[in-house]
Scaffold this motif. Structure first.
Motif, mmCIF file in Angstrom:
data_model
loop_
_atom_site.group_PDB
_atom_site.id
_atom_site.type_symbol
_atom_site.label_atom_id
_atom_site.label_comp_id
_atom_site.label_asym_id
_atom_site.label_seq_id
_atom_site.Cartn_x
_atom_site.Cartn_y
_atom_site.Cartn_z
ATOM 1 N N LYS A 1 4.573 51.391 60.488
ATOM 2 C CA LYS A 1 4.288 52.822 60.584
ATOM 3 C C LYS A 1 3.414 53.246 59.406
ATOM 4 O O LYS A 1 3.741 52.983 58.257
ATOM 5 N N VAL A 2 2.290 53.874 59.714
ATOM 6 C CA VAL A 2 1.329 54.232 58.678
ATOM 7 C C VAL A 2 1.074 55.741 58.729
ATOM 8 O O VAL A 2 0.798 56.289 59.789
ATOM 9 N N TYR A 3 1.196 56.394 57.572
ATOM 10 C CA TYR A 3 0.924 57.836 57.473
ATOM 11 C C TYR A 3 -0.511 58.062 57.023
ATOM 12 O O TYR A 3 -1.043 57.298 56.210
ATOM 13 N N PHE A 4 -1.119 59.100 57.545
ATOM 14 C CA PHE A 4 -2.507 59.375 57.161
ATOM 15 C C PHE A 4 -2.847 60.818 57.498
ATOM 16 O O PHE A 4 -2.132 61.481 58.262
ATOM 17 N N SER A 5 -3.953 61.306 56.899
ATOM 18 C CA SER A 5 -4.512 62.575 57.366
ATOM 19 C C SER A 5 -5.844 62.250 58.020
ATOM 20 O O SER A 5 -6.538 61.317 57.586
ATOM 21 N N ARG A 6 -6.184 62.996 59.051
ATOM 22 C CA ARG A 6 -7.441 62.716 59.745
ATOM 23 C C ARG A 6 -8.627 62.876 58.791
ATOM 24 O O ARG A 6 -9.599 62.136 58.866
ATOM 25 N N TYR A 7 -8.505 63.830 57.885
ATOM 26 C CA TYR A 7 -9.580 64.068 56.922
ATOM 27 C C TYR A 7 -9.830 62.803 56.091
ATOM 28 O O TYR A 7 -10.969 62.369 55.906
ATOM 29 N N GLU A 8 -8.742 62.207 55.603
ATOM 30 C CA GLU A 8 -8.837 60.997 54.786
ATOM 31 C C GLU A 8 -9.470 59.857 55.592
ATOM 32 O O GLU A 8 -10.324 59.125 55.086
ATOM 33 N N LEU A 9 -9.048 59.734 56.829
ATOM 34 C CA LEU A 9 -9.576 58.668 57.690
ATOM 35 C C LEU A 9 -11.072 58.879 57.948
ATOM 36 O O LEU A 9 -11.857 57.921 57.938
ATOM 37 N N ILE A 10 -11.458 60.126 58.158
ATOM 38 C CA ILE A 10 -12.874 60.448 58.371
ATOM 39 C C ILE A 10 -13.691 60.036 57.157
ATOM 40 O O ILE A 10 -14.772 59.453 57.269
ATOM 41 N N LYS A 11 -13.169 60.299 55.974
ATOM 42 C CA LYS A 11 -13.873 59.924 54.744
ATOM 43 C C LYS A 11 -13.995 58.411 54.639
ATOM 44 O O LYS A 11 -15.033 57.880 54.259
ATOM 45 N N LYS A 12 -12.910 57.719 54.948
ATOM 46 C CA LYS A 12 -12.930 56.253 54.840
ATOM 47 C C LYS A 12 -13.956 55.652 55.800
ATOM 48 O O LYS A 12 -14.636 54.687 55.478
ATOM 49 N N LEU A 13 -14.014 56.215 56.999
ATOM 50 C CA LEU A 13 -14.914 55.669 58.015
ATOM 51 C C LEU A 13 -16.356 56.121 57.809
ATOM 52 O O LEU A 13 -17.259 55.633 58.491
ATOM 53 N N GLY A 14 -16.559 57.063 56.915
ATOM 54 C CA GLY A 14 -17.914 57.558 56.678
ATOM 55 C C GLY A 14 -18.404 58.443 57.809
ATOM 56 O O GLY A 14 -19.611 58.605 58.001
ATOM 57 N N TRP A 15 -17.452 59.014 58.576
ATOM 58 C CA TRP A 15 -17.859 59.917 59.647
ATOM 59 C C TRP A 15 -18.115 61.290 59.041
ATOM 60 O O TRP A 15 -17.673 61.602 57.938
ATOM 61 N N ARG A 16 -18.804 62.125 59.793
ATOM 62 C CA ARG A 16 -19.041 63.478 59.315
ATOM 63 C C ARG A 16 -17.768 64.306 59.443
ATOM 64 O O ARG A 16 -16.980 64.121 60.370
ATOM 65 N N ASP A 17 -17.628 65.203 58.455
ATOM 66 C CA ASP A 17 -16.445 66.058 58.451
ATOM 67 C C ASP A 17 -16.691 67.229 59.398
ATOM 68 O O ASP A 17 -17.126 68.289 58.986
ATOM 69 N N GLU A 18 -16.450 67.012 60.659
ATOM 70 C CA GLU A 18 -16.696 68.049 61.664
ATOM 71 C C GLU A 18 -15.666 67.933 62.778
ATOM 72 O O GLU A 18 -14.969 66.922 62.894
ATOM 73 N N SER A 19 -15.597 68.948 63.583
ATOM 74 C CA SER A 19 -14.542 69.010 64.590
ATOM 75 C C SER A 19 -14.544 67.802 65.521
ATOM 76 O O SER A 19 -13.502 67.294 65.907
ATOM 77 N N LYS A 20 -15.771 67.333 65.840
ATOM 78 C CA LYS A 20 -15.842 66.224 66.796
ATOM 79 C C LYS A 20 -15.168 64.975 66.239
ATOM 80 O O LYS A 20 -14.590 64.200 66.987
ATOM 81 N N SER A 21 -15.289 64.792 64.934
ATOM 82 C CA SER A 21 -14.661 63.605 64.333
ATOM 83 C C SER A 21 -13.140 63.697 64.444
ATOM 84 O O SER A 21 -12.457 62.704 64.697
ATOM 85 N N TYR A 22 -12.605 64.888 64.259
ATOM 86 C CA TYR A 22 -11.151 65.072 64.365
ATOM 87 C C TYR A 22 -10.688 64.784 65.786
ATOM 88 O O TYR A 22 -9.704 64.091 66.013
ATOM 89 N N ARG A 23 -11.450 65.338 66.741
ATOM 90 C CA ARG A 23 -11.084 65.104 68.144
ATOM 91 C C ARG A 23 -11.231 63.626 68.478
ATOM 92 O O ARG A 23 -10.441 63.056 69.208
ATOM 93 N N ARG A 24 -12.290 63.025 67.902
ATOM 94 C CA ARG A 24 -12.590 61.623 68.203
ATOM 95 C C ARG A 24 -11.442 60.729 67.726
ATOM 96 O O ARG A 24 -11.095 59.752 68.377
ATOM 97 N N ILE A 25 -10.896 61.057 66.573
ATOM 98 C CA ILE A 25 -9.778 60.269 66.038
ATOM 99 C C ILE A 25 -8.569 60.411 66.957
ATOM 100 O O ILE A 25 -7.921 59.425 67.325
ATOM 101 N N GLU A 26 -8.305 61.651 67.353
ATOM 102 C CA GLU A 26 -7.139 61.873 68.218
ATOM 103 C C GLU A 26 -7.315 61.154 69.558
ATOM 104 O O GLU A 26 -6.408 60.473 70.038
ATOM 105 N N ASP A 27 -8.520 61.289 70.137
ATOM 106 C CA ASP A 27 -8.787 60.609 71.415
ATOM 107 C C ASP A 27 -8.645 59.099 71.259
ATOM 108 O O ASP A 27 -8.061 58.420 72.103
ATOM 109 N N GLY A 28 -9.209 58.587 70.163
ATOM 110 C CA GLY A 28 -9.172 57.142 69.937
ATOM 111 C C GLY A 28 -7.753 56.623 69.785
ATOM 112 O O GLY A 28 -7.383 55.599 70.359
ATOM 113 N N LEU A 29 -6.948 57.362 69.038
ATOM 114 C CA LEU A 29 -5.553 56.946 68.842
ATOM 115 C C LEU A 29 -4.804 56.971 70.171
ATOM 116 O O LEU A 29 -4.036 56.053 70.487
ATOM 117 N N ASN A 30 -5.042 58.005 70.948
ATOM 118 C CA ASN A 30 -4.397 58.076 72.262
ATOM 119 C C ASN A 30 -4.828 56.905 73.141
ATOM 120 O O ASN A 30 -4.031 56.323 73.864
#
Length: 477
Positions: free
Chosen positions: A99-128
């Motif tokens: 079990k791994v805890y994270f914030s989407r913001y932190e993950l976005i930074k690690k992946l070098g994605w842009r800090d924007e709504s689509k990245s947040y949705r993209r993470i959620e969609d990807g995890l699902n």
DNA sequence: GAATCTAACTTACCCCGGGC
DNA sequence: GCCCGGGGTAAGTTAGATTC
């Protein structure tokens, strides 16, 4: 109420792109469509190849079937990248818990994605998607503990909890003493987590990976980087390589496959990952409708440095003008004061005037070392010039895996064996090695012998090493 | 029949912004 | 620090036409 940022609860690494790892089963076959999208009616992906089982000598057909959940569909190239980010989060937690805890913001930074709504949705969609996707590995999941290919069916993630802003705030209020309760989380499946624990992971140069522009280049880099552990030269059936390992559409004809691969290959050549080959060397026609693709590892992969204005710096031109690789020159300019570089360039020129060009075999390498190791005037005046170093000095600390060490050890054993032979014995060994090589390698060896280019050297090396593995050690006894 | 080329389609990417 | 929105652009897939 605690105002501590969510990401502050997460462990951090010294460099955002250090610590990226690739699970080697995931590198072998694609887990996702290369495309940005997958047709709604497509619910499965299937990848197959045939390899020889070294223990039995028999062919083993390996298959990976990826089945998507109706609601979320099949994973895409971006979901594949997300998976690398999830592995990095686990690396930072030391693989202590699935079990791994994270914030989407932190993950976005690690992946070098842009800090924007689509990245947040993209993470959620990807995890699902990773929760809904079922992977069926038929004789294609390597269990490192058992050292064998096995059949396993599993999800990548067992569960996922993603909190949006509103829920994060609510949970922070509820659990003031346990900040991790306001963090999103995911749980790896047993099979994937066990593979991590068993060490079936390799280091991934994420800077290099991110520097690649197309999904095809990225996928090729992950697959070939894993394969180059064994040998610096690989040849594949074109369709098996492109469709089964890279993930290009199986509807493509051979010419379309070559066309699609060409820009990615060019990018990997330009960035110093693949040795440049001509089209005729890269794609070899066996017979009508049957092509083979050849890949040779470049001797040194160039480190990825951020773009700078260094090109306009006169010192940059001084260094490049004296034979330094532009990237090495950029690095020196970033890391060393201009006075020091100017001084060593003068030292270099003085040395050239005094003792001539022939004294130093690798002149750009000498200049690089002079700057990094701060050679002094005394060193030039002495009868013995400072040690000569390679042109491209390693730019980053590289973790050498057990497997790499084993391969290196084999290569060194061969080098020792080869050096001990007389020229005549070397010729005899080489003749026997060529005679025992595959028809394809023999063809390339003889065809390219006159030109003696990259491909010939790589082919010859493969032939000699393979022959040494089979018979060489017996001959030395 | 294989190889090559073109264009339409869809969706992620890129760049800009704002709210709390 | 963290999360979210909109519009234009680019890239992989696919179908179909053309050439050899």
């Amino acid at each position: 109420m605690s105002k501590r940022p969510v990401a502050a609860n997460l462990p951090t690494s010294a460099h955002p792109n250090s610590g990226f790892r690739d699970e080697m089963n995931f590198a072998e076959f694609p887990l996702a469509s290369l495309s940005d999208r997958v047709a709604d009616n497509q619910k499965t992906l299937e990848f197959t190849d045939t390899i020889e089982d070294s223990s039995t000598g028999k062919d083993v057909v390996r298959t990976l079937v990826i089945t998507a959940a109706d609601k979320f569909g099949l994973p895409t190239a971006l979901d594949d990248e997300l998976l690398l980010g999830l592995i990095k989060l686990s690396v930072e937690q030391g693989f202590t818990d699935p079990k791994v805890y994270f914030s989407r913001y932190e993950l976005i930074k690690k992946l070098g994605w842009r800090d924007e709504s689509k990245s947040y949705r993209r993470i959620e969609d990807g995890l699902n998607r990773w929760t809904g996707v079922t992977l069926q590995y038929r004789k294609s999941w390597w269990v490192n503990d058992e050292k064998s290919w096995v059949t396993e069916t599993f999800h990548v993630l067992n569960s996922v909890t993603v909190y949006d802003r509103e829920r994060i705030a609510r949970r922070r209020m509820m659990a003031k003493d346990a900040p991790e309760k306001a963090l999103s989380s995911f749980v790896w499946s047993d099979q994937v987590f066990q593979s991590f624990k068993a060490g079936y992971i390799k280091q991934l140069d994420f800077d290099f990976y991110k520097s690649l522009t197309s999904a095809i280049s990225k996928r090729m880099f992950r697959f070939l980087d894993k394969r180059f552990y064994n040998t610096g030269r690989w040849e594949f059936d074109l369709q098996v390589f492109a469709c089964e390992h890279i993930g290009l559409s199986k509807n493509y004809s051979n010419s379309e496959l070559k066309r699609k691969l060409a820009p990615a290959i060019s990018e990997l050549e330009t960035n110093g990952f693949l040795a440049p080959l001509s089209d005729d060397e890269r794609f070899v026609r066996e017979r009508c409708g049957k092509w083979r693709a050849v890949f040779v590892k470049a001797t040194k992969k160039l480190a990825v440095l951020p773009r700078t204005d260094a090109e306009h710096d006169p010192l940059f031109r001084d260094l490049v003008g004296r034979g330094l690789n532009p990237r090495s020159a950029q690095k020196l300019l970033r890391e060393h004061p201009p006075e020091k570089i100017r001084e060593k360039v003068q030292l270099f020129d003085q040395l050239k005037e005094r003792v001539g060009e022939g004294t130093i075999r690798n002149r750009p390498g000498w200049l690089y070392a002079a700057i990094v190791k701060d050679f002094t005037v005394g060193a030039v005046a002495s009868a013995h010039p400072p040690p000569v170093v390679a042109v491209v000095t390693p730019l980053a600390t590289v973790e050498v895996s057990e497997r790499e060490r084993a391969e290196k050890s084999k290569a060194e054993a061969f080098e020792r064996y080869w050096e001990a032979l007389t020229e005549e014995q070397q010729r005899e060994f080489e003749d026997q090695a060529v005679a025992g090589a595959s028809g394809f390698l023999q063809k390339q060896y003889h065809r390219d012998k006159e030109a003696r280019g990259h491909l010939w050297h790589a082919s010859r090396q493969s032939i000699l090493l393979e022959h040494f593995r089979r018979f060489g050690s017996a001959r030395t006894d």
